[in-house]
Scaffold this active site. Sequence first.
Site, PDB file in Angstrom:
ATOM      1  CG  HIS A   1      -1.983  -1.005   1.220  1.00 32.12           C
ATOM      2  ND1 HIS A   1      -2.812  -1.225   0.137  1.00 32.12           N
ATOM      3  CD2 HIS A   1      -2.359  -1.906   2.164  1.00 32.12           C
ATOM      4  CE1 HIS A   1      -3.654  -2.207   0.419  1.00 32.12           C
ATOM      5  NE2 HIS A   1      -3.392  -2.639   1.634  1.00 32.12           N
TER       6      HIS A   1
ATOM      7  CG  ASP B   1      -2.997  -8.332   0.973  1.00 27.63           C
ATOM      8  OD1 ASP B   1      -2.253  -8.696   1.896  1.00 27.63           O
ATOM      9  OD2 ASP B   1      -3.952  -7.534   1.144  1.00 27.63           O
TER      10      ASP B   1
ATOM     11  CG  HIS C   1      -6.742  -5.035   2.022  1.00 30.78           C
ATOM     12  ND1 HIS C   1      -6.253  -5.957   2.932  1.00 30.78           N
ATOM     13  CD2 HIS C   1      -7.884  -4.536   2.552  1.00 30.78           C
ATOM     14  CE1 HIS C   1      -7.061  -6.005   3.985  1.00 30.78           C
ATOM     15  NE2 HIS C   1      -8.058  -5.156   3.773  1.00 30.78           N
TER      16      HIS C   1
ATOM     17  CG  ASP D   1      -5.235  -9.873   3.866  1.00 28.11           C
ATOM     18  OD1 ASP D   1      -4.757 -10.517   2.915  1.00 28.11           O
ATOM     19  OD2 ASP D   1      -5.036  -8.654   4.010  1.00 28.11           O
TER      20      ASP D   1
END
Length: 350
Positions: free
Chosen positions: A126, A163, A165, A250
């Site tokens: 990120h 991931d 996200h 996740d």
Amino acid sequence: MEKTGIVKDRKYMEHWMGEYHPESPMRLEAIYAMLEEPDMAGKFVEVSTRPADKKDILTVHAPAYVERIESTAGVEYTYLDPDTQTCAASYDAAMMAAGGLCQAISMVCSGEIRNAFALVRPPGHHAERGHAKGFCLFNNVAIGAKYAQKHLGVSRILIVDWDLHHGNGTQHCFEEDPSVLYFSTHQYPYYPGTGAFDEVGRAEGRGFTINVPLTIGHGDGEYLTIYDQLLRPVAMQYKPELILVSAGFDIYYGDPLGGMNVTPKGFAGLTRLIMDIASRCCAGKVVLTLEGGYNILGERDSVKEVLRELADLSVTSPSDMMALANPELTRLLLERVKSVHSAYWKDLNL
């Protein structure tokens, strides 16, 4: 040379963002303890860790931002982003995380080891050029890709991001660069809000960003089908010389921040599929780096399955899991991605 490397260092656990923050040192404590269990101990090559060279950090991040993170060293608490803070040891941990990944990439590219997993934190995908975001300080996988190109003579790199996200920072780093192909599956619409179907890259990089936004509920069979039907044909056409993976856990079925249904065996299947692509394109050169994953025990078990696959201690059949996929979850999704990207990839047949 059938060896798998791991990057581990207790310095990664010194980064701490608060008592109840999900991105905690306990994530690595559980993984490192698992590595000492009888069926895992002694099975892997420990990659020597080192801090990244600041010049390599600056290939991805702005000088003012790097100075900002460096200024937090020795400071008890610094607030960078609604989700992201530092402690006195965070700068050193972040430099070591990027450096450890670069060292693993160097050893894989030299043939000293076959593949590797950088079990590091803080995570990275990120982090933007000029600011921290989503628990991330430096964008490890982007720095690793630039390092491979600058120092190791690698021309074409595939970055796979599984991931939960979307890796906004990684996409933005390479969205105009055809020498890096970025492929991401992610829960959508969800944090950070990027990664729509039509985000395909810009200028010379058009077509080299492939986003696969997913609704909740996708499990082992659906993920393996998506990767087999979308990533495999594109990768075989692109022929990367190195594959890097932003490995977030996740998407595990019990993760408190996610809504996916991937099991530890599903992660093994994803790993085997990517290893198979790598064996056909780049002599098996695959390096994973740890991103998210907030169910401590689930992440530990899933990382274990990934490592066993990398080291050929187990050999999972992706096709067995694909046979269990829900076709209604994947059919329209595959058609949508192919409709967007078949203009760029002739092997991505509609």
